[in-house]
Structures are given as structure tokens and as C-alpha cells.
Motif scaffolding. Structure first.
Motif, short mmCIF file in Angstrom:
data_model
loop_
_atom_site.label_atom_id
_atom_site.label_comp_id
_atom_site.label_asym_id
_atom_site.label_seq_id
_atom_site.Cartn_x
_atom_site.Cartn_y
_atom_site.Cartn_z
N VAL A 41 0.87 -1.18 0.00
CA VAL A 41 0.00 0.00 0.00
C VAL A 41 0.91 1.23 0.00
O VAL A 41 2.10 1.12 0.29
N PRO A 42 0.36 2.39 -0.33
CA PRO A 42 1.21 3.59 -0.36
C PRO A 42 1.90 3.85 0.99
O PRO A 42 1.30 3.65 2.04
N VAL A 43 3.16 4.27 0.93
CA VAL A 43 3.92 4.56 2.15
C VAL A 43 3.17 5.63 2.95
O VAL A 43 2.65 6.60 2.38
N ASP A 49 -7.02 4.00 7.33
CA ASP A 49 -7.18 4.27 5.90
C ASP A 49 -7.58 3.01 5.12
O ASP A 49 -7.92 3.09 3.94
N LEU A 50 -7.49 1.87 5.78
CA LEU A 50 -7.69 0.59 5.10
C LEU A 50 -9.09 0.01 5.27
O LEU A 50 -9.74 0.24 6.30
N THR A 51 -9.49 -0.77 4.28
CA THR A 51 -10.67 -1.61 4.38
C THR A 51 -10.16 -3.03 4.19
O THR A 51 -9.65 -3.38 3.11
N VAL A 52 -10.22 -3.84 5.25
CA VAL A 52 -9.80 -5.23 5.18
C VAL A 52 -10.96 -6.07 5.70
O VAL A 52 -11.36 -5.93 6.85
N LEU A 63 -7.89 0.59 0.05
CA LEU A 63 -7.90 1.86 0.74
C LEU A 63 -9.33 2.39 0.70
O LEU A 63 -10.02 2.27 -0.31
N LYS A 64 -9.78 2.94 1.82
CA LYS A 64 -11.15 3.45 1.91
C LYS A 64 -11.41 4.44 0.79
O LYS A 64 -10.57 5.28 0.46
N LYS A 91 3.33 0.48 5.05
CA LYS A 91 3.44 0.28 3.59
C LYS A 91 3.07 -1.12 3.12
O LYS A 91 3.06 -1.39 1.92
N LEU A 92 2.77 -2.03 4.06
CA LEU A 92 2.50 -3.41 3.68
C LEU A 92 1.41 -4.00 4.57
O LEU A 92 1.56 -3.99 5.80
#
Length: 183
Positions: A41-43, A49-52, A63-64, A91-92
Motif C-alpha cells: 500500500v502507499p507509504v 485508511d484501510l478496508t480489510v 484503501l477506503k 506500507k504493507l
């Protein structure tokens, strides 16, 4: 006849597989019991910020407010309660999935992505100490029986029969066992 065409075809297949896997928006590896996925994912990305979303047969990572980085059906069910994800170094996204069927290799992570040849997987050597008690006892018995067979000696089950027969003979000395057959 030469094995060269087969070796060349095999090498070409491996190369094609490697190129297909490298083109995926994630990297993955597996053991017989679990799957680990790394999604770049972007640094500077934060967990919020994530949707998992991980369910027993589906996964979605992104990413949301954006198109998911990966989304789709898994080839087999997973244990949701034992599967996890974490964000490493902003970033990961590292995802760990526990397979329900811990005796099968997955040909891919998402069913619509290219498959790998699972017949070419060489499993890591597991230690007996990694196994639960019942499985360990079964494996140790199988190993013992295999060694006994190689030495021309009776297996544990055959030895048990012989011991029972010997005990019966001792309890019944009046009987003639000269023509007795075990088997």
C-alpha cells in the motif's frame, strides 16, 4: 528418447507461472495449513485508511474510498477467528489465513487469478513435536511399523496378535496349535 523437450516445456511453464504471480497486486506463500499474503500500500498508510474484510470464503483489501487492491473468492474456507491482518511499516498489509482443510495446497489466493501447479510444491519438513498428541502417536506408530517391515519383523499390530496368541496358548496347554495360522 530425450527428456529435453519435457524439461524445456517444464521450464517454460515455470516461467509463465512466475510472470503471472509477479503481476498480481500482492505476494503470497503457503504451508499445508495456512496462507500468508503481503499487499503493498502507499507509504504512510494508516490502519484507519484501510478496508480489510476477511470472511470464511472471501477477502477484500483496499484503501477506503478507492477500488479494492484485491477482492474475491478464496479457493477454500478459512478459519476467520484464527486469521489476522496487520499493517507493517505503514506500507504493507500482512494477512495470515488459517485453512479449514489443513491438508490441501491452494492453487491461487483468489479464484479468478492465475493458478500455480500445486504438484510442484515441496512441503517443508515438519517436526513431530509440531503435531498434536494423537497425530504424533499415529505418525510414530507408522514409522515404527515401517522400520519393522524393512527389518522383516512384525508390525505393532502383528506383534499384538502374536502376544495374544502366545498368552492363549499358555492358558490352554491341552490344545494342539501346530496347524494354527495367524493372519
Amino acid at each position: 528418447m530425450s527428456d529435453q523437450p519435457d524439461a524445456a516445456a517444464e521450464k517454460e511453464l515455470r516461467l509463465k507461472e512466475a510472470v503471472e504471480q509477479a503481476a498480481l497486486p500482492y505476494a503470497w506463500k503457503q504451508t499445508i495449513a495456512d496462507v500468508d499474503i503481503s499487499v503493498p500500500v502507499p507509504v504512510g498508510t494508516r490502519g484507519r485508511d484501510l478496508t480489510v474484510v476477511i470472511s470464511s470464503k472471501k477477502i477484500k483489501v483496499g484503501l477506503k474510498g478507492q477500488e479494492p487492491i484485491m477482492e474475491g473468492d478464496l479457493p477454500s474456507a478459512i478459519r476467520v477467528d484464527e486469521s489476522t491482518w496487520s499493517l507493517e511499516d505503514q506500507k504493507l498489509v500482512e494477512i495470515h489465513l488459517e485453512k479449514v482443510n489443513a491438508m490441501e495446497w491452494w492453487p491461487h489466493v483468489l479464484t479468478h487469478h492465475p493458478k500455480i501447479d500445486t504438484t510442484k510444491i515441496s512441503p517443508e519438513n515438519s517436526k513431530l513435536s509440531d503435531l498434536d498428541g494423537e497425530t504424533r502417536a499415529m505418525v510414530e506408530k507408522m514409522m515404527f511399523d515401517q522400520r519393522q517391515k524393512e527389518m522383516g519383523k512384525p508390525t505393532s499390530d502383528e506383534q499384538k496378535k502374536l502376544d495374544m496368541f502366545k498368552k492363549f496358548q499358555e492358558q490352554h496347554p491341552e490344545m494342539d496349535f501346530s496347524n494354527a495360522k495367524l493372519g
